[in-house]
Design an enzyme around this catalytic site. Structure first.
Site, PDB file in Angstrom:
ATOM      1  N   GLU A  89      -0.791  -8.261   5.637  1.00 42.59           N
ATOM      2  CA  GLU A  89      -0.475  -8.414   7.072  1.00 42.59           C
ATOM      3  C   GLU A  89      -1.729  -8.302   7.941  1.00 42.59           C
ATOM      4  O   GLU A  89      -1.678  -8.578   9.128  1.00 42.59           O
ATOM      5  CB  GLU A  89       0.578  -7.368   7.489  1.00 42.59           C
TER       6      GLU A  89
ATOM      7  N   HIS B 191      -3.168  -5.059   1.874  1.00 41.23           N
ATOM      8  CA  HIS B 191      -2.524  -5.326   3.166  1.00 41.23           C
ATOM      9  C   HIS B 191      -2.566  -6.819   3.517  1.00 41.23           C
ATOM     10  O   HIS B 191      -3.488  -7.249   4.219  1.00 41.23           O
ATOM     11  CB  HIS B 191      -3.257  -4.564   4.278  1.00 41.23           C
TER      12      HIS B 191
ATOM     13  N   CYS C 156       0.825  -1.204   0.000  1.00 43.62           N
ATOM     14  CA  CYS C 156       0.000   0.000   0.000  1.00 43.62           C
ATOM     15  C   CYS C 156       0.869   1.267   0.000  1.00 43.62           C
ATOM     16  O   CYS C 156       1.540   1.525  -0.989  1.00 43.62           O
ATOM     17  CB  CYS C 156      -0.994  -0.061   1.157  1.00 43.62           C
TER      18      CYS C 156
HETATM   19  N1  GLN Z   1      -3.631   6.411   0.663  1.00 46.58           N
HETATM   20  C1  GLN Z   1      -2.400   6.141   1.342  1.00 46.58           C
HETATM   21  C2  GLN Z   1      -1.232   6.906   0.705  1.00 46.58           C
HETATM   22  O1  GLN Z   1      -1.424   7.524  -0.281  1.00 46.58           O
HETATM   23  C3  GLN Z   1      -2.090   4.664   1.339  1.00 46.58           C
HETATM   24  C4  GLN Z   1      -3.143   3.932   2.124  1.00 46.58           C
HETATM   25  C5  GLN Z   1      -2.631   2.730   2.831  1.00 46.58           C
HETATM   26  O2  GLN Z   1      -1.421   2.498   2.957  1.00 46.58           O
HETATM   27  N2  GLN Z   1      -3.545   1.954   3.371  1.00 46.58           N
HETATM   28  O3  GLN Z   1      -0.156   6.887   1.225  1.00 46.58           O
END
Ligand code: GLN
Length: 190
Positions: free
Chosen positions: A170, A168, A77
């Protein structure tokens, strides 16, 4: 073998728990000096802007040099955003370790977060994936291997020793993706 987890901000603890469940020694990484002697690094989800602001001077450059030298890294992410070559709407990328362009928050706002099951190439089917304001991969270079697709967008990919996922792993009890990364680290043997 020790795998570090970048701990500037975000879902750090869950990655540590996942690695420990697989009998891997872990280390919290906040500074460049914490990278010494590691075999690999996980960059967690959270907020990529906050993480980049909290990183000490020269940290991004150090991670870039390690990536270029074949050090295994796995970004989930926000961690994927940090590892990407380019981010839509931003003048520059961060670490630029993998030849992908990402769109931030492509899966929608916080309320649009969701969980689904994915077929992941090289890993298996029905892999649970939690998406939280997730980035999607919008373009990638020829050296990048897409590993999973959701709604027509690439959401997991690998280039050499760099692995990225929009979601995610994890936050679930399914450890197959962490196992895959651990195998990557073992193959690299640093
Ligand atoms: N929207 C977040 C970003 O731009 C990422 C979201 C997340 O890691 N769950 O950093």
């Amino acid at each position: 073998m020790i795998i570090g987890v970048l701990a500037l901000q975000g879902a750090v603890r869950e990655h540590v728990i996942s690695l420990r469940a697989l009998d891997v020694e872990t280390r919290i990484v906040k500074r460049k000096s914490d990278l010494e002697g590691l075999s690999g690094l996980i960059l967690p989800g959270g907020e990529s802007t906050a993480m980049s602001l909290l990183a000490e001077d020269g940290f991004t450059e150090r991670l870039k040099a390690l990536a270029d030298a074949g050090f295994p890294m796995f970004g989930t992410c926000a961690g994927m955003i940090l590892l990407s070559e380019a981010v839509e709407g931003r003048p520059t990328g961060h670490i630029r370790a993998i030849d992908i362009t990402v769109a931030r928050n492509a899966s929608g706002r916080q309320v649009d977060s969701f969980e689904t099951l994915l077929d992941v190439e090289g890993i298996g089917s029905d892999v649970p994936a939690v998406f939280i304001r997730a980035p999607y991969i919008v373009t990638h270079g020829s050296g990048v291997r897409p590993m999973a697709v959701h709604n027509g967008s690439v959401v997991m990919a690998r280039q050499d020793t760099i692995l990225v996922a929009s979601f995610h792993p994890e936050l679930t009890d399914d450890r197959r993706i962490h196992e895959y990364f651990i195998e990557m680290v073992k193959e690299t043997g640093t």
